[in-house]
Write an enzyme that holds these catalytic residues in place. Structure first.
Site, PDB file in Angstrom:
ATOM      1  N   GLY A  14     126.728  -9.048 -33.112  1.00  0.00           N
ATOM      2  CA  GLY A  14     126.157 -10.291 -33.928  1.00  0.00           C
ATOM      3  C   GLY A  14     126.870 -11.491 -33.354  1.00  0.00           C
ATOM      4  O   GLY A  14     126.528 -12.620 -33.978  1.00  0.00           O
ATOM      5  N   ASN A  16     125.580 -13.336 -31.017  1.00  0.00           N
ATOM      6  CA  ASN A  16     124.494 -14.281 -30.575  1.00  0.00           C
ATOM      7  C   ASN A  16     123.963 -14.973 -32.230  1.00  0.00           C
ATOM      8  O   ASN A  16     123.720 -16.005 -32.307  1.00  0.00           O
ATOM      9  CB  ASN A  16     123.147 -13.849 -30.113  1.00  0.00           C
ATOM     10  N   LYS A  67     107.100   5.224 -36.732  1.00  0.00           N
ATOM     11  CA  LYS A  67     107.461   4.042 -36.140  1.00  0.00           C
ATOM     12  C   LYS A  67     106.964   2.739 -36.978  1.00  0.00           C
ATOM     13  O   LYS A  67     107.438   1.461 -37.029  1.00  0.00           O
ATOM     14  CB  LYS A  67     107.306   3.844 -34.622  1.00  0.00           C
ATOM     15  N   MET A  92     118.138  -3.288 -30.687  1.00  0.00           N
ATOM     16  CA  MET A  92     118.064  -2.191 -29.416  1.00  0.00           C
ATOM     17  C   MET A  92     117.097  -1.467 -29.768  1.00  0.00           C
ATOM     18  O   MET A  92     117.099  -0.055 -29.526  1.00  0.00           O
ATOM     19  CB  MET A  92     119.337  -1.530 -29.353  1.00  0.00           C
ATOM     20  N   ARG A  93     115.776  -2.029 -30.156  1.00  0.00           N
ATOM     21  CA  ARG A  93     114.645  -1.203 -30.266  1.00  0.00           C
ATOM     22  C   ARG A  93     113.252  -1.959 -29.610  1.00  0.00           C
ATOM     23  O   ARG A  93     113.311  -3.146 -29.616  1.00  0.00           O
ATOM     24  CB  ARG A  93     114.125  -0.965 -31.636  1.00  0.00           C
ATOM     25  N   ASN A 109     113.473 -12.721 -27.564  1.00  0.00           N
ATOM     26  CA  ASN A 109     114.259 -11.781 -27.503  1.00  0.00           C
ATOM     27  C   ASN A 109     115.335 -12.636 -26.323  1.00  0.00           C
ATOM     28  O   ASN A 109     115.181 -13.352 -25.329  1.00  0.00           O
ATOM     29  CB  ASN A 109     113.741 -10.570 -26.820  1.00  0.00           C
ATOM     30  N   HIS A 111     118.089 -11.088 -23.278  1.00  0.00           N
ATOM     31  CA  HIS A 111     118.567 -10.232 -22.349  1.00  0.00           C
ATOM     32  C   HIS A 111     119.314 -10.655 -21.557  1.00  0.00           C
ATOM     33  O   HIS A 111     119.359 -11.303 -20.815  1.00  0.00           O
ATOM     34  CB  HIS A 111     117.045  -9.430 -21.618  1.00  0.00           C
TER      35      HIS A 111
END
Ligand code: GAR
Length: 205
Positions: A14, A16, A67, A92-93, A109, A111
């Site tokens: 956490g 970010n 899902k 992480m999905r 997002n 990365h």
């Protein structure tokens, strides 16, 4: 312009999330964090959010038959809190087309590489194993692919000869903490425009 409500999705530490909250606290981003959702019950991000008085929800994949049911439960919470921008901060999905279509152009997002290089898991390890001389971080809008959506901002970080995963991660993370709040601020000020794969930053507004 009213405050944009952010919904943060995170699976881990956490940092970010904290950088984004700090930017809001000092008035750099005109937004509020409506809630933080984690898919991991023991994620540190939940403790940090609770300490800040932010509502938290843990939604674990194993508690849902499919899902889509899992993602529907996440979407339900985001809608309940009137979230306008979904911020993935170490979530992480991979989100499906179903979820992405519920929040068109409104999921971001971060990365830890210069995409399209080194997508997916272990980006720092991938960059070092490849022998790259430069890596960095990317902020992008999310589509149904893995780290493939339109790029908003990127910043390079030089890879040093003696770098380890730890040392490289640390330097990239410091850049992440600067860049993510900037991209979110642009969104909240309605200064981002998606044209196909191209994200334009509107400067004359
Ligand atoms: C960050 O380095 C972020 O870029 C990465 O996870 C870390 C989360 O750290 N995300 C990905 O690798 C997504 N594919 P944090 O929980 O301290 O923000």
């Amino acid at each position: 312009m009213s405050e944009t409500v952010l919904g943060i999705l995170a699976s881990g530490r956490g940092s970010n999330m904290q950088a984004i909250c700090n930017s809001i606290d000092v008035g750099e981003i005109h937004a509020k964090v409506g809630l933080v959702i984690s898919d991991k019950a023991n994620a540190k991000v939940l403790e940090h959010a609770e300490a800040k008085g932010i509502p938290t929800v843990c939604i674990e994949r194993r508690n849902f038959a499919s899902k889509q049911d899992f993602e529907a439960a996440i979407a339900q919470q985001l809608t309940l809190y009137n979230v306008k921008l979904v911020v993935l901060a170490g979530f992480m999905r991979i989100l499906s087309k179903y979820f992405v279509n519920l929040f068109p152009g409104s999921i971001m997002n971060i990365h830890p590489s210069l995409l399209p290089a080194f997508p997916g898991l272990n980006a720092h390890e991938q960059a070092l194993a490849y022998g790259a001389k430069v890596s960095g971080c990317t902020i992008h809008f999310v589509d149904e692919g893995m780290d493939t959506g339109p790029i908003i901002m990127q910043q390079a970080v030089t890879i040093l000869a003696d770098d380890t995963v730890e040392s490289l991660s640390e330097r990239i993370l410091a850049v992440e903490h600067e860049l993510y709040p900037k991209a979110i601020r642009l969104y909240c000020d309605q200064l981002l425009c998606i044209e196909g794969r191209n994200v334009k930053i509107i400067s004359n507004k």
